[in-house]
Design a protein around this motif. Structure first.
Motif, mmCIF file in Angstrom:
data_model
loop_
_atom_site.group_PDB
_atom_site.id
_atom_site.type_symbol
_atom_site.label_atom_id
_atom_site.label_comp_id
_atom_site.label_asym_id
_atom_site.label_seq_id
_atom_site.Cartn_x
_atom_site.Cartn_y
_atom_site.Cartn_z
ATOM 1 N N TRP A 59 -10.246 7.437 2.867
ATOM 2 C CA TRP A 59 -10.071 6.108 2.258
ATOM 3 C C TRP A 59 -8.591 5.753 2.183
ATOM 4 O O TRP A 59 -7.753 6.593 1.886
ATOM 5 N N ILE A 60 -8.273 4.510 2.480
ATOM 6 C CA ILE A 60 -6.905 3.985 2.341
ATOM 7 C C ILE A 60 -6.984 2.702 1.526
ATOM 8 O O ILE A 60 -7.842 1.847 1.778
ATOM 9 N N GLY A 61 -6.103 2.566 0.542
ATOM 10 C CA GLY A 61 -6.093 1.372 -0.293
ATOM 11 C C GLY A 61 -5.636 0.156 0.482
ATOM 12 O O GLY A 61 -4.504 0.124 0.973
ATOM 13 N N HIS A 62 -6.513 -0.838 0.619
ATOM 14 C CA HIS A 62 -6.182 -2.074 1.341
ATOM 15 C C HIS A 62 -6.231 -3.268 0.404
ATOM 16 O O HIS A 62 -6.993 -3.281 -0.570
ATOM 17 N N CYS A 63 -5.425 -4.271 0.723
ATOM 18 C CA CYS A 63 -5.481 -5.524 -0.022
ATOM 19 C C CYS A 63 -6.794 -6.229 0.312
ATOM 20 O O CYS A 63 -7.191 -6.293 1.488
ATOM 21 N N ASP A 64 -7.471 -6.763 -0.709
ATOM 22 C CA ASP A 64 -8.748 -7.433 -0.441
ATOM 23 C C ASP A 64 -8.557 -8.853 0.088
ATOM 24 O O ASP A 64 -9.520 -9.523 0.439
ATOM 25 N N GLN A 65 -7.268 -9.313 0.147
ATOM 26 C CA GLN A 65 -7.006 -10.649 0.672
ATOM 27 C C GLN A 65 -6.240 -10.634 1.991
ATOM 28 O O GLN A 65 -6.212 -11.645 2.689
ATOM 29 N N CYS A 66 -5.596 -9.493 2.301
ATOM 30 C CA CYS A 66 -4.762 -9.401 3.504
ATOM 31 C C CYS A 66 -5.124 -8.136 4.278
ATOM 32 O O CYS A 66 -5.542 -7.129 3.686
ATOM 33 N N ALA A 67 -4.912 -8.190 5.582
ATOM 34 C CA ALA A 67 -5.249 -7.044 6.425
ATOM 35 C C ALA A 67 -4.100 -6.050 6.467
ATOM 36 O O ALA A 67 -3.558 -5.734 7.530
ATOM 37 N N VAL A 68 -3.696 -5.572 5.309
ATOM 38 C CA VAL A 68 -2.620 -4.584 5.214
ATOM 39 C C VAL A 68 -2.973 -3.575 4.125
ATOM 40 O O VAL A 68 -3.750 -3.868 3.212
ATOM 41 N N SER A 69 -2.376 -2.407 4.247
ATOM 42 C CA SER A 69 -2.553 -1.412 3.189
ATOM 43 C C SER A 69 -1.676 -1.782 1.999
ATOM 44 O O SER A 69 -0.651 -2.445 2.146
ATOM 45 N N LEU A 70 -2.102 -1.341 0.822
ATOM 46 C CA LEU A 70 -1.335 -1.587 -0.398
ATOM 47 C C LEU A 70 -0.248 -0.541 -0.540
ATOM 48 O O LEU A 70 -0.501 0.656 -0.340
ATOM 49 N N THR A 71 0.954 -0.983 -0.841
ATOM 50 C CA THR A 71 2.089 -0.072 -0.997
ATOM 51 C C THR A 71 2.089 0.510 -2.410
ATOM 52 O O THR A 71 1.932 -0.224 -3.397
ATOM 53 N N TYR A 72 2.278 1.809 -2.479
ATOM 54 C CA TYR A 72 2.269 2.509 -3.763
ATOM 55 C C TYR A 72 3.647 2.424 -4.411
ATOM 56 O O TYR A 72 4.645 2.810 -3.813
ATOM 57 N N HIS A 73 3.692 1.891 -5.649
ATOM 58 C CA HIS A 73 4.924 1.820 -6.438
ATOM 59 C C HIS A 73 4.761 2.739 -7.646
ATOM 60 O O HIS A 73 3.975 2.450 -8.555
ATOM 61 N N LEU A 74 5.502 3.835 -7.631
ATOM 62 C CA LEU A 74 5.321 4.865 -8.658
ATOM 63 C C LEU A 74 5.762 4.387 -10.038
ATOM 64 O O LEU A 74 5.063 4.593 -11.032
ATOM 65 N N ALA A 75 6.942 3.742 -10.115
ATOM 66 C CA ALA A 75 7.497 3.354 -11.417
ATOM 67 C C ALA A 75 6.549 2.423 -12.169
ATOM 68 O O ALA A 75 6.359 2.555 -13.387
ATOM 69 N N GLU A 76 5.945 1.485 -11.456
ATOM 70 C CA GLU A 76 5.027 0.539 -12.090
ATOM 71 C C GLU A 76 3.602 1.074 -12.141
ATOM 72 O O GLU A 76 2.728 0.470 -12.765
#
Length: 797
Positions: free
Chosen positions: A507-524
């Protein structure tokens, strides 16, 4: 009103029953429009124009060239503070005398109105949790509980400073001494008076008291506010207000004595000579050659001649350091204009340019639309930067090209400056359409950095990598830390990791509105789409299979920062990317800390490559050069060469030779070999052959047409229909597509692209644009395609 109206003044025009818009008078005449009903002008906002004739011409040219509406140009050209906002609002009726008539919900709303003074329709709807609030509003009006009004307000508000001064009767020495004595019994009131006299001495009262003292300055003296109020009530002090500039600062012009080196002076003279023959001059100065000092010399000459100067920078990041340097020379005669400033600050610069207060402005791309009346020189620094091109919304203009057109119109000169010029600009210079001046030595005989390529294949084979850092780069960083020198690490990807991946089910986290993977931001602790801004929390387990084996894959600047803290726990590390520089003063704070030597390592995206000048940076590490080089874009080689060269140029200023380490899996790549030799001309000659062979700019113009719709099939059909119509008229060789966009879905809309490649020497570009516009109208007015959106990007970059 008609007698006072002037071309360039703003007016308020009513559209519909409750909507008003700001308009600018372009022409005054007596001929009604043939197709449209004329709108009544409600109010004239300006007695004197705030938009010049040359600006109106420029708005029209930009709209025509970039295929958009002139209103869209004006919308981005005028600062928000000069545009009128309109809202229907609801206010508590102060004469309302029958609260017993109100329902419970109405009573709660009235209590909110008492606190808030007024609410908009939308705010009332949210409070009542109702979409249709007209019935409630109607009943409250019938009960005489509320007042409806249309609020029209000019967003611009001048900056006001409250000041305090003594009443004139106390300005004499005897009178003030008697007052001090009189206040002996009221110690705190006497302290207020003595605090004031500490800033405005007794022997200077007769001429300084009139100016008074800022109330904030007086209160900073830890005085009693109630005692100050008492003195005001007694008529001993008086309070008044003055309008001040938001750009107050000490005029340091007299302190700056700049001396150009011999090569710099020669380059400056050559530029001035070239301006006698050319409207546009390209200044190719290598990194560290001291282009800014030459700019200052030229700016001073133009200002001394009585003309205005515009200095364009590609990024807000650059303004922080360069503005500080320019402020020392030009003081308060210089204005600064960019989007991190408030609406009021931008309006103040706009009006300052119009009134002649600011003869010199430093700004980003939108500054090209300021109301100059006597423009003598436009400097476009780092002219190769894609940041000069606006992508969304329309107009999708390129500030460098608009600057050249504006200069031709107002008979100004344009200086394009870069260590790595765009292929298009260098081509124009080589073909004598622009003047060309080169400066190939660093300022103060500083040496170019020693650039080395680190073979990552070998490092992996030898198992010497530590968290994807080569042993060579880590050894150099350790040496730098020991020598109290600074390091910059460059990676052109923000965030912690490009994506999260489940090790069990993939599984890879994808945006449900765009055909791109979601970038992981650790601090937030969030997953973010860098295209639409969608955010969601990081899952504790895999959403598909429930596994806890969810790992961050790949590397972003945030991850590099964390890894370096692990490797060098004693180092002070800062990160500079879009995430850490959102606030107004974030750039300034980061750069300030780094300049002072309080930071050992600066990790950043392309922001760190752009013209920053640090004394103690002796090492630059480029984390992954290959991703820049192998990007699917005809400009990938050019951008990679520019970025690597620019960021390498941050190393080794003044009295030390810098080192640059480039981590790559392809050490023999031609682009990297040109970087090693610092050979821009060789790179250009190699690249321009490929461009000519494939008919890419500078040999053609590119028009990118993007067709969007929530229905993928419909979007593709519309794009195919448009491409076929264009192909029938222009021929197959000039039309490419339709193809799926690189990111094929954004904000739930599918994107298909059609590209036009139009030869500069064979095509009537204006006629082609007219035909394209006609075909777009034919397409979107067809019932089947009425939901389709078509976006045109002229001179796509």
């Amino acid at each position: 009103m008609s007698q006072l109206a002037k071309v360039g003044s703003r007016v308020v025009v009513e559209f519909g029953k409750s909507r008003v818009l700001t308009a600018v008078i372009v022409k005054i005449h007596n001929t009604p429009p043939p197709k449209y009903q004329a709108k009544y002008v409600q109010e004239l906002l300006d007695i004197e124009p705030v938009v010049t004739a040359s600006q109106l011409w420029l708005f029209e040219w930009v709209a025509e060239y970039y295929m958009c509406h002139v209103g869209e140009v004006m919308n981005i050209a005028l600062p928000a503070g000069l545009k009128i906002s309109s809202q229907s609002r609801i206010q508590y009726n102060p004469d309302f005398a029958h609260p017993e008539l109100l329902s419970e919900q109405e009573t709660q709303l009235m209590e909110v109105l008492l606190k808030e003074e007024s609410l908009s329709y939308d705010e009332v709807g949210r409070f009542l949790d109702q979409k249709d609030i007209n019935k409630t509003i109607k009943e409250l009006v019938a009960k005489h509980a509320i007042i409806l009004f249309e609020e029209v307000k000019d967003k611009y508000r001048p900056k006001i400073v409250k000041k305090i001064r003594l009443k004139r009767v106390f300005e004499g020495t005897e009178e003030i001494l008697a007052l001090i004595e009189k206040l002996e019994k009221t110690t705190k009131q006497q302290e207020v008076l003595l605090e004031y006299l500490g800033h405005v001495p007794i022997n200077e009262l007769h001429y300084k008291n009139k100016e008074g003292l800022a109330k904030s300055t007086l209160k900073a003296g830890d005085i009693s506010e109630s005692s100050l109020k008492t003195l005001l009530d007694k008529g001993i002090f008086e309070e008044f207000e003055i309008v001040v500039s938001r750009f107050d600062g000490e005029d340091l012009g007299s302190q700056a004595q700049m001396q150009l080196s011999e090569p710099q002076q020669k380059a400056s003279d050559q530029i001035m000579d070239s301006f006698t023959q050319n409207e546009v001059v390209l200044f190719h100065g290598i990194t560290g050659s001291g282009k800014t000092e030459i700019y200052i010399d030229l700016i001073q000459k133009v200002l001394d001649s009585g003309s205005q100067v515009l200095f364009l920078l590609p990024e807000i990041a650059l303004t922080t350091q360069i503005v500080n340097r320019l402020r020392v020379v030009f003081g308060d005669a210089m204005g600064v204009y960019h989007s991190k400033f408030s609406d009021n600050e931008r309006v103040e610069v706009w009006k300052g340019v119009l009134d002649g207060k600011f003869q010199f402005v430093v700004g980003v791309r939108s500054a090209i639309f300021l109301p100059f009346t006597n423009l003598g020189l436009i400097i476009v620094d780092e002219e190769h930067e894609s940041s000069y091109k606006q992508f969304d919304p329309a107009p999708r203009y390129h500030a460098r090209d608009v600057a050249i057109m504006l200069a031709l119109k107002v008979r100004s000169k344009v200086l394009l400056g870069s260590a790595t010029p765009s292929i298009e600009s260098f081509y124009q210079a080589k073909n004598k359409k622009y003047g060309l001046v080169s400066l190939n030595v660093r300022y103060g005989d500083a040496q170019l950095p020693d650039i080395r390529l680190v073979d990552m294949k070998k490092e992996r084979k030898d198992k010497t990598l530590v968290k994807e850092f080569s042993s060579e780069l880590l050894a150099e960083m350790a040496q730098n830390l020991a020598n109290k020198q600074q390091t910059i690490i460059f990676l052109n990807r923000r965030g912690y990791a490009p994506y999260l991946n489940c090790q069990e089910c993939n599984w890879i986290g994808h945006c449900d509105q765009c055909a791109v993977s979601l970038t992981y931001h650790l601090a937030e602790k969030t997953l973010v789409c860098h295209y639409c801004g969608h955010k969601e929390s990081v899952p504790k387990t895999c959403p598909d299979c429930g596994s806890t084996k969810v790992k961050a894959m790949g590397v972003g600047t945030e991850k590099i920062e964390e890894d370096l803290y692990e490797i060098f726990p004693e180092a002070k590390i800062l990160r500079m990317d879009l995430d850490t520089t959102r606030s107004k003063n974030a750039y300034q704070n980061i750069i300030g800390e780094f300049e002072k030597g309080e930071v050992d390592v600066l990790v950043g995206t392309q922001m760190v490559s752009k013209g920053l000048d640090f004394d103690h940076v002796s090492l630059v590490g480029i984390y992954n050069a290959d991703k820049m080089i192998h990007f699917p874009d005809f400009r990938a080689a050019e951008r990679a060469f520019q970025l690597i060269t620019q960021v390498s140029g941050r190393a080794g200023r003044r009295d030390q030779k810098g080192r640059v380490l480039i981590q790559t899996g392809s050490p023999q790549n031609r682009i990297l070999q040109f970087v090693l030799q610092n050979d821009y001309v060789g790179f250009y000659e190699s690249e321009v052959i490929d461009r000519e062979g494939y008919n890419y700019p500078p040999f053609s113009r590119i028009i990118e047409i993007t067709v969007k719709d929530v229905d993928q099939t419909l979007a593709h059909q519309a794009a195919a229909r448009l491409a076929q119509a264009l192909e029938n008229q222009l021929g197959k060789t000039r039309v490419m597509g339709p193809e799926k966009a690189l990111v094929e879905r954004i904000r739930n809309k599918y994107l298909f692209e059609v590209w036009l490649k139009l030869e500069k020497d064979k095509m009537n570009i204006q006629a082609t644009k007219a035909f394209l516009q006609k075909e777009i109208v034919n397409l979107i007015t067809e019932k089947k395609f009425k939901s389709v959106q078509v976006v045109v990007n002229v001179d796509a970059v």
